[in-house]
Design a protein around this motif. Structure first.
Motif, PDB file in Angstrom:
ATOM      1  N   HIS A 180      43.152  49.086  40.524  1.00  0.00           N
ATOM      2  CA  HIS A 180      41.887  48.666  41.106  1.00  0.00           C
ATOM      3  C   HIS A 180      41.562  47.235  40.650  1.00  0.00           C
ATOM      4  N   VAL A 181      40.482  46.687  41.227  1.00  0.00           N
ATOM      5  CA  VAL A 181      40.162  45.280  41.013  1.00  0.00           C
ATOM      6  C   VAL A 181      39.894  44.962  39.539  1.00  0.00           C
ATOM      7  N   PHE A 182      39.195  45.825  38.831  1.00  0.00           N
ATOM      8  CA  PHE A 182      38.800  45.553  37.447  1.00  0.00           C
ATOM      9  C   PHE A 182      40.018  45.385  36.520  1.00  0.00           C
ATOM     10  N   PRO A 183      40.890  46.402  36.410  1.00  0.00           N
ATOM     11  CA  PRO A 183      42.058  46.238  35.524  1.00  0.00           C
ATOM     12  C   PRO A 183      43.030  45.178  36.015  1.00  0.00           C
ATOM     13  N   ALA A 184      43.133  45.005  37.337  1.00  0.00           N
ATOM     14  CA  ALA A 184      44.025  43.973  37.863  1.00  0.00           C
ATOM     15  C   ALA A 184      43.580  42.589  37.404  1.00  0.00           C
ATOM     16  N   MET A 185      42.268  42.348  37.412  1.00  0.00           N
ATOM     17  CA  MET A 185      41.756  41.058  36.949  1.00  0.00           C
ATOM     18  C   MET A 185      42.027  40.857  35.466  1.00  0.00           C
ATOM     19  N   ILE A 186      41.827  41.893  34.674  1.00  0.00           N
ATOM     20  CA  ILE A 186      42.091  41.771  33.240  1.00  0.00           C
ATOM     21  C   ILE A 186      43.534  41.345  33.004  1.00  0.00           C
ATOM     22  N   ARG A 187      44.446  41.988  33.692  1.00  0.00           N
ATOM     23  CA  ARG A 187      45.860  41.643  33.501  1.00  0.00           C
ATOM     24  C   ARG A 187      46.167  40.233  33.996  1.00  0.00           C
ATOM     25  N   LYS A 188      45.635  39.866  35.167  1.00  0.00           N
ATOM     26  CA  LYS A 188      45.929  38.539  35.718  1.00  0.00           C
ATOM     27  C   LYS A 188      45.415  37.426  34.808  1.00  0.00           C
ATOM     28  N   PHE A 189      44.198  37.573  34.311  1.00  0.00           N
ATOM     29  CA  PHE A 189      43.663  36.533  33.431  1.00  0.00           C
ATOM     30  C   PHE A 189      44.403  36.506  32.095  1.00  0.00           C
ATOM     31  N   LYS A 248      23.160  49.262  39.001  1.00  0.00           N
ATOM     32  CA  LYS A 248      23.172  47.802  38.927  1.00  0.00           C
ATOM     33  C   LYS A 248      24.443  47.282  39.587  1.00  0.00           C
ATOM     34  N   GLU A 249      24.371  46.086  40.187  1.00  0.00           N
ATOM     35  CA  GLU A 249      25.522  45.534  40.889  1.00  0.00           C
ATOM     36  C   GLU A 249      25.729  44.059  40.560  1.00  0.00           C
ATOM     37  N   LEU A 250      26.941  43.593  40.843  1.00  0.00           N
ATOM     38  CA  LEU A 250      27.278  42.179  40.707  1.00  0.00           C
ATOM     39  C   LEU A 250      28.350  41.860  41.725  1.00  0.00           C
ATOM     40  N   THR A 251      28.512  40.570  42.041  1.00  0.00           N
ATOM     41  CA  THR A 251      29.556  40.192  42.994  1.00  0.00           C
ATOM     42  C   THR A 251      30.916  40.224  42.301  1.00  0.00           C
ATOM     43  N   ILE A 252      31.952  40.352  43.110  1.00  0.00           N
ATOM     44  CA  ILE A 252      33.313  40.301  42.575  1.00  0.00           C
ATOM     45  C   ILE A 252      33.552  38.948  41.904  1.00  0.00           C
ATOM     46  N   LYS A 253      32.945  37.903  42.458  1.00  0.00           N
ATOM     47  CA  LYS A 253      33.078  36.568  41.861  1.00  0.00           C
ATOM     48  C   LYS A 253      32.443  36.534  40.472  1.00  0.00           C
ATOM     49  N   GLU A 254      31.284  37.166  40.316  1.00  0.00           N
ATOM     50  CA  GLU A 254      30.634  37.237  38.997  1.00  0.00           C
ATOM     51  C   GLU A 254      31.463  38.065  38.026  1.00  0.00           C
ATOM     52  N   LEU A 255      32.035  39.155  38.515  1.00  0.00           N
ATOM     53  CA  LEU A 255      32.897  39.984  37.669  1.00  0.00           C
ATOM     54  C   LEU A 255      34.087  39.165  37.173  1.00  0.00           C
ATOM     55  N   ALA A 256      34.735  38.429  38.090  1.00  0.00           N
ATOM     56  CA  ALA A 256      35.892  37.621  37.712  1.00  0.00           C
ATOM     57  C   ALA A 256      35.516  36.600  36.650  1.00  0.00           C
ATOM     58  N   GLY A 257      34.373  35.960  36.808  1.00  0.00           N
ATOM     59  CA  GLY A 257      33.945  34.970  35.830  1.00  0.00           C
ATOM     60  C   GLY A 257      33.706  35.571  34.465  1.00  0.00           C
ATOM     61  N   THR A 258      33.122  36.767  34.407  1.00  0.00           N
ATOM     62  CA  THR A 258      32.841  37.415  33.125  1.00  0.00           C
ATOM     63  C   THR A 258      34.132  37.878  32.463  1.00  0.00           C
ATOM     64  N   ILE A 259      35.057  38.439  33.242  1.00  0.00           N
ATOM     65  CA  ILE A 259      36.344  38.851  32.679  1.00  0.00           C
ATOM     66  C   ILE A 259      37.084  37.635  32.130  1.00  0.00           C
ATOM     67  N   THR A 273      41.079  27.307  29.740  1.00  0.00           N
ATOM     68  CA  THR A 273      40.604  28.294  30.712  1.00  0.00           C
ATOM     69  C   THR A 273      41.510  28.202  31.931  1.00  0.00           C
ATOM     70  N   CYS A 274      41.117  28.802  33.027  1.00  0.00           N
ATOM     71  CA  CYS A 274      41.870  28.683  34.271  1.00  0.00           C
ATOM     72  C   CYS A 274      40.897  28.719  35.435  1.00  0.00           C
ATOM     73  N   ARG A 275      41.297  28.160  36.532  1.00  0.00           N
ATOM     74  CA  ARG A 275      40.433  28.205  37.704  1.00  0.00           C
ATOM     75  C   ARG A 275      40.810  29.412  38.565  1.00  0.00           C
ATOM     76  N   ILE A 276      39.914  29.780  39.437  1.00  0.00           N
ATOM     77  CA  ILE A 276      40.134  30.925  40.314  1.00  0.00           C
ATOM     78  C   ILE A 276      40.277  30.445  41.747  1.00  0.00           C
ATOM     79  N   GLU A 277      41.323  30.887  42.417  1.00  0.00           N
ATOM     80  CA  GLU A 277      41.500  30.607  43.836  1.00  0.00           C
ATOM     81  C   GLU A 277      41.422  31.920  44.603  1.00  0.00           C
ATOM     82  N   TRP A 278      40.529  31.948  45.603  1.00  0.00           N
ATOM     83  CA  TRP A 278      40.311  33.158  46.389  1.00  0.00           C
ATOM     84  C   TRP A 278      41.140  33.108  47.667  1.00  0.00           C
ATOM     85  N   ASP A 279      41.837  34.210  47.951  1.00  0.00           N
ATOM     86  CA  ASP A 279      42.673  34.305  49.150  1.00  0.00           C
ATOM     87  C   ASP A 279      41.897  35.083  50.217  1.00  0.00           C
TER      88      ASP A 279
END
Length: 325
Positions: A180-189, A248-259, A273-279
């Motif tokens: 899912h998106v959450f663990p995938a982001m952790i691994r990618k970052f 409570k909710e947040l955007t995927i973009k906000e989640l990515a920034g916090t991770i 750090t690293c920048r994020i590119e959205w596909d």
């Protein structure tokens, strides 16, 4: 449930089942039974019936499921609808035939229509089309909810269902192809930090709004419900179930920034750090999905772990836990 009650946790090696197992153990339950897939194939009805006849569990937590992210759901819809429906039907029927006192069925808020009114109430079930990227999984989960509700009505069983929002936490699946998106982001970052890459590519445009629930909080909620509530306490016109979330909710973009902040915290002083590119050619999924948790709160339970704290716990587990996928 008594501390010595015989409790079966189906799917104890998964994110949800593992959290439930730890919660039960922490609360002092001493007669918990589990089986790995090699010891019990939940897709095999005869094996499931034999297991219930021999073990006679009094309480059951049905957390076993075939799960995955948008990519896996889109690529393998037949697997998701068949396996999840068969697992659910086999366990629920065996529980009924063998006199299980109470069963807790774990579903998902993906059961709701793609454009359901927000926040999503339990009454929204089956009021509109599902999100196409995971409709197979959703249909299987809806079927098991309806099965539990029908059994309660026809046979007087006490089978409860909960619909947790997006989950994450200890023991999550970090395999990029199916997570899912959450663990995938952790691994990618983490991999970007480890390799020195200066960019991380993420699906969609980051605009969808999501609610995330720490799996330990879900475990606390379902054990609380099993200890204190019955199916009739969860009853709605659409079934005997209740949402579980934070509200409570947040955007995927906000989640990515916090991770990214959490993963790069130990090198923050260096400026790395690293920048994020959205596909944007990749699907976003449902634009917004927020649970209405009013009924659960009124039943006496509220979430405790906020997203940033949950990310810190999850990243530590990724680094040091036994699950290294």
């Amino acid at each position: 449930m008594q501390k010595s009650s015989k409790i079966y946790v189906a799917g104890h090696r998964g994110l949800v089942g593992g959290a439930i197992l730890r919660e039960l153990q922490a609360r002092g339950y001493t007669n918990i039974i589990t089986r790995t897939h090699s010891g019990l194939d939940l897709l095999n009805q005869a094996d499931v019936n034999r297991f219930f006849e021999e073990e006679k569990p009094e309480y059951v937590f049905l957390a076993a499921a075939h799960v995955g992210g948008i990519g896996a759901n889109s690529a393998y819809p037949a697997d998701f609808i068949y396996q999840n429906m068969v697992i659910g039907f086999n366990v629920v029927e065996a529980a009924r035939k063998n006199g299980v006192k109470k069963l807790m069925n774990l579903g998902s808020t993906c059961i709701y229509p793609k454009m359901a009114e927000q926040p999503i109430k339990e009454e929204s079930l089956l009021t509109g089309p599902l999100e196409p990227t995971n409709d197979a999984y959703a249909l299987a989960k809806i079927s098991v909810i309806k099965l539990c509700t029908a059994y309660n009505k026809q046979f007087g069983t006490n089978f409860l269902s909960v619909m947790p929002t997006n989950l994450y936490g200890i023991g999550d699946n970090y395999e990029l192809a199916g997570s899912h998106v959450f663990p995938a982001m952790i691994r990618k970052f983490h991999e970007a930090k480890a390799s020195g890459e200066d960019v991380v590519h993420l699906w969609g445009d980051g605009s969808p709004l999501r609610e995330f629930l720490f799996a330990g909080d879900l475990a606390d909620a379902v054990v609380y419900l099993m200890e204190n509530k019955n199916a009739e306490d969860l009853r709605t016109p659409t079934g005997d179930f209740v949402n579980v979330g934070t509200g409570k909710e947040l955007t995927i973009k906000e989640l990515a920034g916090t991770i990214r902040e959490v993963v790069y915290a130990d090198v923050a002083e260096t400026g790395r750090t690293c920048r994020i590119e959205w596909d944007s050619s990749k699907p976003n999924g449902t634009p917004r999905k927020l649970c209405d948790v009013t009924r659960l709160n009124n039943l006496g339970w509220k979430a405790k772990v906020d997203v940033r704290k949950g990310i810190e716990i999850s990243y530590d587990d990724f680094l040091h836990g036994k699950v290294r996928k």
